[in-house]
Design a protein around this motif. Structure first.
Motif, short mmCIF file in Angstrom:
data_model
loop_
_atom_site.label_atom_id
_atom_site.label_comp_id
_atom_site.label_asym_id
_atom_site.label_seq_id
_atom_site.Cartn_x
_atom_site.Cartn_y
_atom_site.Cartn_z
N GLY A 10 0.82 -1.21 0.00
CA GLY A 10 0.00 0.00 0.00
C GLY A 10 0.86 1.26 0.00
O GLY A 10 0.55 2.23 -0.70
N GLU A 13 2.28 1.64 -3.41
CA GLU A 13 1.21 2.10 -4.30
C GLU A 13 0.96 3.60 -4.13
O GLU A 13 0.91 4.35 -5.10
CB GLU A 13 -0.07 1.30 -3.99
CG GLU A 13 -1.35 1.81 -4.64
CD GLU A 13 -1.53 1.36 -6.08
OE1 GLU A 13 -0.58 0.83 -6.65
OE2 GLU A 13 -2.64 1.57 -6.62
N GLU A 14 0.84 3.99 -2.87
CA GLU A 14 0.48 5.38 -2.59
C GLU A 14 1.60 6.37 -2.94
O GLU A 14 1.34 7.43 -3.51
CB GLU A 14 0.11 5.52 -1.10
CG GLU A 14 -0.37 6.91 -0.74
CD GLU A 14 -0.68 7.04 0.76
OE1 GLU A 14 -0.52 6.06 1.50
OE2 GLU A 14 -1.06 8.16 1.16
N ILE A 18 1.17 5.22 -7.78
CA ILE A 18 0.07 6.12 -8.16
C ILE A 18 0.58 7.47 -8.69
O ILE A 18 0.09 7.94 -9.73
CB ILE A 18 -0.93 6.27 -6.99
CG1 ILE A 18 -1.84 5.05 -6.99
CG2 ILE A 18 -1.73 7.55 -7.11
CD1 ILE A 18 -3.09 5.19 -6.20
N TYR A 34 -1.61 -2.05 -7.79
CA TYR A 34 -1.67 -2.44 -6.38
C TYR A 34 -1.49 -3.96 -6.25
O TYR A 34 -0.76 -4.44 -5.37
CB TYR A 34 -3.02 -1.98 -5.82
CG TYR A 34 -3.18 -2.12 -4.33
CD1 TYR A 34 -2.09 -2.12 -3.48
CD2 TYR A 34 -4.46 -2.22 -3.77
CE1 TYR A 34 -2.25 -2.23 -2.11
CE2 TYR A 34 -4.63 -2.33 -2.40
CZ TYR A 34 -3.53 -2.34 -1.57
OH TYR A 34 -3.70 -2.45 -0.22
#
Lengths: 328, 310
Positions: A10, A13-14, A18, A34
């Motif tokens: 996560g 991803e963040e 992203i 993700y």
């Protein structure tokens, strides 16, 4: 309970994926990214876990010692590519999405893809027994996939890349031809449709399984004992499968995690201990070439195997020509 | 003595301000639904879904909380008070679902299969399937239930479906990677995840009238129950923007890390926001900006509050 792997994925991803997807107008891929991040995080942990356990084992009780083990380096590359790099992404994008689409299409036509939880509702919410049942079924299906890959000439031509390694180590598990990987994924897809394999639902347990598969390739004198050998596949048991006398159609010990299917279908051989590995019929490029050279050599062998047998003057591609080491 | 009285007053006030009831949090990654006690945040139960549940809809009679399990091809019917499983119904790729305001239609978006299904709620039979490319994700109805607007995440478009004629009226480009859709003041608002805000769309022909800045990666948007504030979650920027619904000007921005996604409103005014990448739900007091976090499962997505607990 907090899942540190998921949180790490996560975070990646963040903070990395992203912003990158946003920058390049690819935000529709955020869910896929993700999924890949999660697979990659588990892949990194798999690699380190395997390294931490298998490397000392190989140093402590090696089956073979090599003056030069440069041939192992390419297997390291295969492992990184397969567990962290592009392959999980491709698998996730292509096959997971394909599976969702196909299963949805089947549902739409009145055929609800069965699931183990559908057959046994008490499994819902009980991840460990559910996963163990899935493992048994998937391992059974993989036994047959693997066995067929030794039987069909064209398939063996691809799979022989995996067997070509004479310096087999725990890194060799992911040493596969790309086409062989794709076939394995398709096989998995079909089985998944039949029993409803849950994607990414049991990642920790998958991690343990992948570790066992790597361990079974280790260059280590490790046996699980008479009973243990019959419950789980050990390095000793799987090494017999990679023996130079076991290449191609005459192989044994096809199982990946459980030896039960070999015992059930008469292909188990508990007698061969710590044999030399490799495929005597493989070209040198397939054995010691670079990643690209091996893939190309595998492709050529595959193309050759597609030519009808009557046209060829060679022996069966799966047949073994005994040369060199014959310690078995 | 004064201090004791003051402390007692604060405690009583805090208790009065606390939300009661239960929160249903859909854990897409864990294939489960966490039921939290809204007053303490403690997880009371975890209901197993099948594969990958994402969004929910409350049945028009309020008796069922219906959760779409896209990869499981299943609708999971739960008792909205207790969380007890009422039934599981096969359904192809139910990613997003919503009942029309008049309770006649149930629209189900199949994101993976590029389809929008319209069901007759009276019989739960499929009226019509609309193949729409690609990735139909979120939806909003016109207040008179005559139209439904569906964002097509993969092709940067919004589709308008006439539910009377059962026909696609228009499909128009509205912004990059559209996600959340909302009907507001006679216009359709679309959150553009590939941009930094919303598109204000004319519902008649789908042309974009204006664009509104909210923050990078605008993903979902919700109007507060009192209609006074429009909240927009900005996925890339990690913020929740509070907008004036009339002017669409930003009044305040709150930092919400972990990929803010869906929002549900508690009666005390708090916002319950799922944090996709953090395994948490953030409870935001919009008056003070204070955040409280509660642990849930992997990849929490949809959230439903049953504040009465009944």
């Amino acid at each position: 309970m907090i899942d540190p792997f998921d949180l790490t994925a996560g975070w990646i991803e963040e903070h990395a994926l992203i912003p990158l997807l946003y920058r390049f107008d690819m935000m529709e891929w955020e869910d896929v990214a993700y999924g890949w991040a999660l697979v990659a995080v588990y892949g990194v942990v798999q690699v380190f876990l395997t390294l931490a356990i298998c490397l000392p084992l190989e140093r402590w009780r090696p089956v073979e010692r090599w003056p030069d083990n440069r041939a192992v380096a390419v297997d390291v590359f295969y492992t990184l590519l397969s567990r962290i790099g592009i392959l999980p992404l491709v698998t996730f994008v292509l096959f997971y999405k394909l599976q969702v689409m196909l299963s949805g299409w089947l549902t739409d036509h009145g055929y609800v893809p069965p699931t183990l939880e559908g057959f046994f509702p008490f499994l819902l919410g009980r991840p460990v027994p559910t996963f163990l049942l899935y493992v048994i079924i998937l391992d059974f299906s993989d036994y047959w996939r693997h066995r067929f890959s030794h039987v069909f000439r064209w398939w063996w031509a691809l799979h022989s890349l995996h067997h070509a390694q004479r310096q087999m180590t725990f890194w060799s598990d992911d040493r596969n031809h790309l086409l062989d990987d794709i076939i394995a994924s398709l096989w998995f897809l079909v089985v998944g449709l039949l029993i409803g394999v849950p994607p990414l639902q049991f990642p920790v347990l998958v991690l343990v399984l992948r570790f066992l598969e790597s361990l079974s390739h280790a260059n280590a004198r490790v046996s699980f004992g008479w009973l243990g050998e019959r419950l789980l596949i050990s390095p000793r048991f799987h090494r017999a499968h990679h023996g130079i006398l076991a290449a191609g159609e005459r192989s044994c010990n096809y199982g990946a995690v459980l030896p039960w299917w070999d015992m059930m279908f008469g292909t188990a051989d508990f007698g061969r201990a710590y044999v030399e590995t490799g495929d005597p019929s493989a070209s040198e490029a397939l054995v010691t070439g670079s990643y690209i050279a091996q893939q190309w050599a595998g492709l050529k062998r595959f193309a050759g195997a597609l030519v009808p047998r009557s046209v060829r003057s060679h022996d069966r591609p799966g047949a073994v020509r005994l040369v060199g080491r014959t310690r078995e | 003595m004064t201090r004791i009285l003051a402390a007692a007053f604060l405690l009583i006030s805090a208790a009065a301000a606390q939300a009661h009831g239960v929160a249903f949090v859909i854990n897409s990654g864990s294939a489960s639904v966490s039921i939290l006690d809204m007053s303490t945040g403690a997880e009371l139960r975890r209901i197993p879904a099948l594969r990958e549940p994402h969004h929910w809809a409350l049945s028009p009679d309020g008796k069922s909380l219906i959760i779409g399990d896209s990869a499981g091809n299943q609708l999971l019917f739960l008792d909205p008070a207790t969380g007890d499983v009422q039934r599981r119904v096969p359904c192809a790729d139910p990613y997003q679902l919503g009942f029309s305001p008049n309770g006649k239609f149930l629209v189900v978006n199949g994101l993976a299969r590029n389809q929008v299904d319209v069901y007759d709620v009276a019989t739960y039979t499929l009226i019509k399937r609309f193949p729409l490319s690609s990735m139909p994700s979120h939806m909003a109805y016109a207040p008179d239930s005559s139209m439904v607007y569906v964002s097509l995440q993969g092709t940067d478009k919004l589709a308008a479906i006439d539910l009377i004629r059962m026909a696609v009226v228009w499909v128009q480009p509205t912004g990059k990677t559209p996600a959340g859709v909302l009907w507001l003041n006679g216009r359709v608002l679309v959150a553009n995840m590939g941009e930094d805000g919303l598109s204000v769309v004319d519902p008649v022909d789908g042309h974009v009238e204006r664009r509104v800045h909210t923050g990078r990666g605008a993903h979902q948007l919700f109007l507060s129950p009192d209609g006074h504030t429009l909240y927009v979650n900005n996925r890339v920027e990690g913020t929740t923007a509070a907008l004036d619904p009339a002017t669409l000007e930003i009044r305040r921005t709150y930092a919400i890390s972990g990929g803010p996604d869906d929002i549900s409103f508690a009666p005390n005014g708090d916002l319950w926001i799922t944090q996709r990448f953090a395994e948490k739900v953030a409870v935001l007091d919009p008056r003070t900006g204070v955040l409280t976090h509660y642990q849930v499962g992997r990849s929490p997505h949809g959230i439903f509050l049953n504040a009465s607990g009944e």
